[in-house]
Design a protein around this motif. Structure first.
Motif, PDB file in Angstrom:
ATOM      1  N   ARG A  45       0.871  -1.180   0.000  1.00  0.00           N
ATOM      2  CA  ARG A  45       0.000   0.000   0.000  1.00  0.00           C
ATOM      3  C   ARG A  45       0.903   1.223   0.000  1.00  0.00           C
ATOM      4  O   ARG A  45       2.052   1.161   0.401  1.00  0.00           O
ATOM      5  CB  ARG A  45      -0.911  -0.011   1.217  1.00  0.00           C
ATOM      6  CG  ARG A  45      -1.840  -1.236   1.173  1.00  0.00           C
ATOM      7  CD  ARG A  45      -2.770  -1.283   2.297  1.00  0.00           C
ATOM      8  NE  ARG A  45      -3.855  -0.350   2.092  1.00  0.00           N
ATOM      9  CZ  ARG A  45      -4.922  -0.286   2.876  1.00  0.00           C
ATOM     10  NH1 ARG A  45      -5.025  -1.087   3.902  1.00  0.00           N
ATOM     11  NH2 ARG A  45      -5.869   0.587   2.649  1.00  0.00           N
ATOM     12  N   SER A  46       0.389   2.317  -0.431  1.00  0.00           N
ATOM     13  CA  SER A  46       1.197   3.532  -0.550  1.00  0.00           C
ATOM     14  C   SER A  46       1.220   4.292   0.779  1.00  0.00           C
ATOM     15  O   SER A  46       0.636   5.370   0.914  1.00  0.00           O
ATOM     16  CB  SER A  46       0.642   4.410  -1.671  1.00  0.00           C
ATOM     17  OG  SER A  46       1.500   5.488  -1.910  1.00  0.00           O
ATOM     18  N   VAL A  47       1.884   3.696   1.771  1.00  0.00           N
ATOM     19  CA  VAL A  47       1.988   4.309   3.095  1.00  0.00           C
ATOM     20  C   VAL A  47       3.463   4.466   3.435  1.00  0.00           C
ATOM     21  O   VAL A  47       4.241   3.522   3.288  1.00  0.00           O
ATOM     22  CB  VAL A  47       1.294   3.469   4.183  1.00  0.00           C
ATOM     23  CG1 VAL A  47       1.442   4.117   5.555  1.00  0.00           C
ATOM     24  CG2 VAL A  47      -0.177   3.262   3.840  1.00  0.00           C
ATOM     25  N   THR A  48       3.825   5.663   3.867  1.00  0.00           N
ATOM     26  CA  THR A  48       5.192   5.963   4.284  1.00  0.00           C
ATOM     27  C   THR A  48       5.163   6.349   5.751  1.00  0.00           C
ATOM     28  O   THR A  48       4.319   7.142   6.169  1.00  0.00           O
ATOM     29  CB  THR A  48       5.780   7.115   3.450  1.00  0.00           C
ATOM     30  OG1 THR A  48       5.731   6.749   2.067  1.00  0.00           O
ATOM     31  CG2 THR A  48       7.206   7.418   3.857  1.00  0.00           C
ATOM     32  N   ARG A  49       6.086   5.796   6.514  1.00  0.00           N
ATOM     33  CA  ARG A  49       6.153   6.049   7.961  1.00  0.00           C
ATOM     34  C   ARG A  49       7.431   6.827   8.267  1.00  0.00           C
ATOM     35  O   ARG A  49       8.530   6.359   8.002  1.00  0.00           O
ATOM     36  CB  ARG A  49       6.153   4.713   8.703  1.00  0.00           C
ATOM     37  CG  ARG A  49       6.189   4.808  10.208  1.00  0.00           C
ATOM     38  CD  ARG A  49       6.153   3.377  10.775  1.00  0.00           C
ATOM     39  NE  ARG A  49       6.115   3.367  12.217  1.00  0.00           N
ATOM     40  CZ  ARG A  49       7.189   3.146  12.982  1.00  0.00           C
ATOM     41  NH1 ARG A  49       8.375   2.929  12.436  1.00  0.00           N
ATOM     42  NH2 ARG A  49       7.072   3.138  14.293  1.00  0.00           N
ATOM     43  N   PHE A  50       7.255   8.047   8.793  1.00  0.00           N
ATOM     44  CA  PHE A  50       8.415   8.816   9.235  1.00  0.00           C
ATOM     45  C   PHE A  50       9.098   8.067  10.378  1.00  0.00           C
ATOM     46  O   PHE A  50       8.459   7.305  11.102  1.00  0.00           O
ATOM     47  CB  PHE A  50       8.005  10.212   9.720  1.00  0.00           C
ATOM     48  CG  PHE A  50       7.649  11.161   8.602  1.00  0.00           C
ATOM     49  CD1 PHE A  50       8.633  11.728   7.814  1.00  0.00           C
ATOM     50  CD2 PHE A  50       6.331  11.501   8.362  1.00  0.00           C
ATOM     51  CE1 PHE A  50       8.316  12.608   6.794  1.00  0.00           C
ATOM     52  CE2 PHE A  50       5.994  12.387   7.341  1.00  0.00           C
ATOM     53  CZ  PHE A  50       6.989  12.940   6.548  1.00  0.00           C
ATOM     54  N   ILE A  51      10.378   8.306  10.572  1.00  0.00           N
ATOM     55  CA  ILE A  51      11.119   7.633  11.652  1.00  0.00           C
ATOM     56  C   ILE A  51      10.986   8.386  12.968  1.00  0.00           C
ATOM     57  O   ILE A  51      11.599   7.997  13.953  1.00  0.00           O
ATOM     58  CB  ILE A  51      12.598   7.440  11.285  1.00  0.00           C
ATOM     59  CG1 ILE A  51      13.275   8.785  11.058  1.00  0.00           C
ATOM     60  CG2 ILE A  51      12.739   6.522  10.076  1.00  0.00           C
ATOM     61  CD1 ILE A  51      14.790   8.699  10.916  1.00  0.00           C
ATOM     62  N   TYR A  52      10.194   9.439  12.969  1.00  0.00           N
ATOM     63  CA  TYR A  52       9.993  10.235  14.180  1.00  0.00           C
ATOM     64  C   TYR A  52       8.500  10.466  14.407  1.00  0.00           C
ATOM     65  O   TYR A  52       7.707  10.382  13.474  1.00  0.00           O
ATOM     66  CB  TYR A  52      10.752  11.568  14.087  1.00  0.00           C
ATOM     67  CG  TYR A  52      10.453  12.379  12.839  1.00  0.00           C
ATOM     68  CD1 TYR A  52       9.384  13.267  12.788  1.00  0.00           C
ATOM     69  CD2 TYR A  52      11.257  12.253  11.705  1.00  0.00           C
ATOM     70  CE1 TYR A  52       9.114  14.011  11.651  1.00  0.00           C
ATOM     71  CE2 TYR A  52      11.003  12.993  10.563  1.00  0.00           C
ATOM     72  CZ  TYR A  52       9.927  13.866  10.545  1.00  0.00           C
ATOM     73  OH  TYR A  52       9.658  14.592   9.409  1.00  0.00           O
ATOM     74  N   PRO A  53       8.116  10.757  15.662  1.00  0.00           N
ATOM     75  CA  PRO A  53       6.701  10.970  15.974  1.00  0.00           C
ATOM     76  C   PRO A  53       6.214  12.343  15.515  1.00  0.00           C
ATOM     77  O   PRO A  53       7.011  13.271  15.353  1.00  0.00           O
ATOM     78  CB  PRO A  53       6.651  10.855  17.497  1.00  0.00           C
ATOM     79  CG  PRO A  53       8.016  11.247  17.950  1.00  0.00           C
ATOM     80  CD  PRO A  53       8.951  10.790  16.866  1.00  0.00           C
ATOM     81  N   LEU A  54       4.906  12.457  15.340  1.00  0.00           N
ATOM     82  CA  LEU A  54       4.296  13.733  14.948  1.00  0.00           C
ATOM     83  C   LEU A  54       3.289  14.249  15.971  1.00  0.00           C
ATOM     84  O   LEU A  54       3.136  15.446  16.134  1.00  0.00           O
ATOM     85  CB  LEU A  54       3.603  13.595  13.585  1.00  0.00           C
ATOM     86  CG  LEU A  54       4.506  13.269  12.395  1.00  0.00           C
ATOM     87  CD1 LEU A  54       3.665  13.061  11.143  1.00  0.00           C
ATOM     88  CD2 LEU A  54       5.532  14.354  12.183  1.00  0.00           C
ATOM     89  N   ALA A  55       2.597  13.340  16.653  1.00  0.00           N
ATOM     90  CA  ALA A  55       1.553  13.758  17.594  1.00  0.00           C
ATOM     91  C   ALA A  55       2.161  14.563  18.737  1.00  0.00           C
ATOM     92  O   ALA A  55       3.145  14.147  19.351  1.00  0.00           O
ATOM     93  CB  ALA A  55       0.817  12.547  18.148  1.00  0.00           C
ATOM     94  N   GLY A  56       1.579  15.721  18.985  1.00  0.00           N
ATOM     95  CA  GLY A  56       2.021  16.560  20.092  1.00  0.00           C
ATOM     96  C   GLY A  56       3.321  17.294  19.840  1.00  0.00           C
ATOM     97  O   GLY A  56       3.830  17.970  20.732  1.00  0.00           O
ATOM     98  N   GLU A  57       3.871  17.167  18.652  1.00  0.00           N
ATOM     99  CA  GLU A  57       5.128  17.831  18.337  1.00  0.00           C
ATOM    100  C   GLU A  57       4.879  19.280  17.917  1.00  0.00           C
ATOM    101  O   GLU A  57       3.794  19.620  17.456  1.00  0.00           O
ATOM    102  CB  GLU A  57       5.865  17.077  17.221  1.00  0.00           C
ATOM    103  CG  GLU A  57       6.300  15.683  17.617  1.00  0.00           C
ATOM    104  CD  GLU A  57       7.297  15.681  18.762  1.00  0.00           C
ATOM    105  OE1 GLU A  57       8.195  16.534  18.782  1.00  0.00           O
ATOM    106  OE2 GLU A  57       7.164  14.820  19.647  1.00  0.00           O
ATOM    107  N   PRO A  58       5.889  20.139  18.057  1.00  0.00           N
ATOM    108  CA  PRO A  58       5.717  21.538  17.660  1.00  0.00           C
ATOM    109  C   PRO A  58       5.511  21.680  16.149  1.00  0.00           C
ATOM    110  O   PRO A  58       5.855  20.773  15.366  1.00  0.00           O
ATOM    111  CB  PRO A  58       7.017  22.210  18.101  1.00  0.00           C
ATOM    112  CG  PRO A  58       7.972  21.129  18.414  1.00  0.00           C
ATOM    113  CD  PRO A  58       7.197  19.866  18.606  1.00  0.00           C
TER     114      PRO A  58
END
Length: 87
Positions: A45-58
């Motif tokens: 599937r066309s899903v890319t996962r960053f190696i860092y979190p995004l939730a709650g980040e600036p």
């Protein structure tokens, strides 16, 4: 014009997967939106996962993620999961 989704949370990723199912639109997400093992289950599937979190980040972190997405999908519309505010 193509659309790319940025999912910040697990629920946002689930919603993006449903929305993109019929269009095949690419989805990007933070490392905290899906485990490595569950991400591997999305192979093909066309899903890319960053190696860092995004939730709650600036905002700076989100902006960097968007810039990366723009590099890979120039001219695409990027839909970003909005954080829910406090009631």
């Amino acid at each position: 014009m193509s659309t790319v989704f940025l999912a910040v949370t697990t629920d946002g990723l689930k919603n993006a997967l449903q929305l993109a199912a019929s269009t095949g639109s690419p989805i990007w997400c933070g490392s905290d939106a899906i485990s490595e093992a569950d991400f591997e289950q999305l192979a093909g599937r066309s899903v890319t996962r960053f190696i860092y979190p995004l939730a709650g980040e600036p905002a700076e972190v989100i902006n960097d993620a968007i810039a990366t997405m723009e590099e890979h999908h120039p001219g695409a519309t990027i839909w970003i999961e909005a954080a829910k505010g406090e009631p």
